[in-house]
Design an enzyme around this catalytic site. Structure first.
Site, PDB file in Angstrom:
ATOM      1  N   GLU A 124      -2.406  -2.449  -4.514  1.00  9.23           N
ATOM      2  CA  GLU A 124      -1.779  -2.520  -5.831  1.00  9.23           C
ATOM      3  C   GLU A 124      -2.808  -2.823  -6.908  1.00  9.23           C
ATOM      4  O   GLU A 124      -2.717  -2.347  -8.019  1.00  9.23           O
ATOM      5  CB  GLU A 124      -0.721  -3.636  -5.847  1.00  9.23           C
ATOM      6  CG  GLU A 124       0.661  -3.199  -5.506  1.00  9.23           C
ATOM      7  CD  GLU A 124       1.287  -2.323  -6.568  1.00  9.23           C
ATOM      8  OE1 GLU A 124       0.797  -1.191  -6.761  1.00  9.23           O
ATOM      9  OE2 GLU A 124       2.267  -2.742  -7.171  1.00  9.23           O
ATOM     10  N   THR A 179       0.464  -0.336 -16.123  1.00 14.24           N
ATOM     11  CA  THR A 179       0.953  -1.675 -15.768  1.00 14.24           C
ATOM     12  C   THR A 179       0.164  -2.748 -16.513  1.00 14.24           C
ATOM     13  O   THR A 179       0.748  -3.732 -16.995  1.00 14.24           O
ATOM     14  CB  THR A 179       0.908  -1.892 -14.242  1.00 14.24           C
ATOM     15  OG1 THR A 179       1.669  -0.842 -13.632  1.00 14.24           O
ATOM     16  CG2 THR A 179       1.528  -3.207 -13.844  1.00 14.24           C
TER      17      THR A 179
HETATM   18  N1  HSE Z   1       6.503  -6.999 -11.609  1.00 15.37           N
HETATM   19  C1  HSE Z   1       5.589  -6.005 -12.050  1.00 15.37           C
HETATM   20  C2  HSE Z   1       5.652  -5.914 -13.557  1.00 15.37           C
HETATM   21  C3  HSE Z   1       5.943  -4.678 -11.459  1.00 15.37           C
HETATM   22  O1  HSE Z   1       6.757  -5.905 -14.090  1.00 15.37           O
HETATM   23  O2  HSE Z   1       4.611  -5.873 -14.205  1.00 15.37           O
HETATM   24  C4  HSE Z   1       4.961  -3.608 -11.828  1.00 15.37           C
HETATM   25  O3  HSE Z   1       5.239  -2.441 -11.113  1.00 15.37           O
END
Ligand code: HSE
Length: 296
Positions: A124, A179
């Site tokens: 990730e 992200t």
């Molecule tokens: N929990 C993470 C976010 C998931 O919301 O940034 C990212 O895929």
């Protein structure tokens, strides 16, 4: 010798469970084949993904696992991407999860769930920039997951059979480090009263999964911390959400870090109507979207 593993896409957060909740979805899958071959780690794929192992979420997992378990043989990794990348559907996590599970099977390591998830989490990092385990946990274990960290300890609950999700994936170009961008807009500190509201809804969601109560899950998909900070990144979000709720969705929020939007519904809802309402919401911001109706 070779192993093939298919891992599902997932939605993370489910509103108030930021970085803690994940739910595997029966919508899209990534497939990874790992073959003992040659002396190096080589990635093959006909999809447009990075082929350098250190820059690919599956490659990074295999690289790290090879190092950790002192594997001498080279490996050929064949990747078939089914999960759309960059839309909040856990695309990099699905590849990372499939890679960890495939490596474990190929070398008969018999690793426990938390160790597998820990390795998948390394992948990730290749795409998200930071490690969070919500999507990888869902892709490795399936079902609804709750991530506890320090030490990593992931809990899993079987989702109710009558939970149905309507996902709208907007056709917008997402930044390369999406992200990172969508984590960059989040507040570093939160108001205690907001934290209390989110915690109460998150607890209710967990209770909903334990009791198989779709209404309780759906009505508790309420996040007053992360969603308000991120929604400006999603064209037409407010209209998508209000439209879906009016059409009968129980709860609506951003899927993971977005830009997809996910509606939580019961099997009795009119799913086509909800999808149509979500499409209309995006259209109000001149954005097309594709919709998917799926189950956990
Ligand atoms: N929990 C993470 C976010 C998931 O919301 O940034 C990212 O895929």
């Amino acid at each position: 010798k070779s192993v093939i593993v298919r891992a599902p896409c997932s939605t993370a957060n489910l509103g108030p469970g930021f970085d803690v909740f994940g739910l595997a979805l029966d919508a899209y899958y990534d497939e990874i084949q790992v073959i003992k071959k040659g002396k190096e780690i080589i990635i093959e794929s006909s999809d447009s993904i990075p082929l350098e192992p250190a820059k690919n979420s599956a490659g990074l997992v295999i690289k790290e696992m090879s190092k950790k378990f002192k594997i001498k043989s080279g490996l050929l990794i064949k990747i078939k991407k089914g999960v759309p990348a960059g839309f909040g559907m856990g695309s990099s996590a699905a590849s990372a999860a499939a890679a960890a599970v495939a490596f474990n099977a190929l070398f008969e390591l018999d690793l426990d769930h938390n160790t597998l998830i820990e390795f998948a989490g390394i992948g990730e990092k290749a795409s998200a920039g930071s490690i969070h385990y919500d999507n990888v946990s869902a892709s490795v274990l399936g079902g609804f997951v709750i991530v506890r960290t320090d030490p990593l300890d992931v809990l899993r609950i079987d989702p109710p059979k009558d939970l149905v999700l309507c996902v709208a994936i907007p056709k917008i170009s997402v930044p390369k480090k999406k992200t990172e961008v969508s984590r960059g807009v989040l507040p570093q500190q939160v108001k205690l009263s907001d934290y209390v509201k989110n915690l109460s809804n998150a607890s209710a969601i967990t209770t909903g999964f334990i009791k198989k109560d779709v209404e309780l899950i759906g009505h508790s998909i309420k996040d007053i911390i992360v969603e308000p900070a991120r929604k400006h990144l999603i064209p037409g979000f407010d209209k998508v959400k209000s439209g879906a709720l009016q059409a009968g969705a129980l709860g609506v929020t951003i899927s993971g870090a977005g830009p997809s939007v996910i509606s939580f519904t019961s099997k009795f809802a009119d799913h086509k109507k909800i999808c149509k309402a979500m499409k209309k919401g995006f259209a109000s911001a001149n954005t097309e979207c594709i919709t998917v109706i799926c189950r956990p």
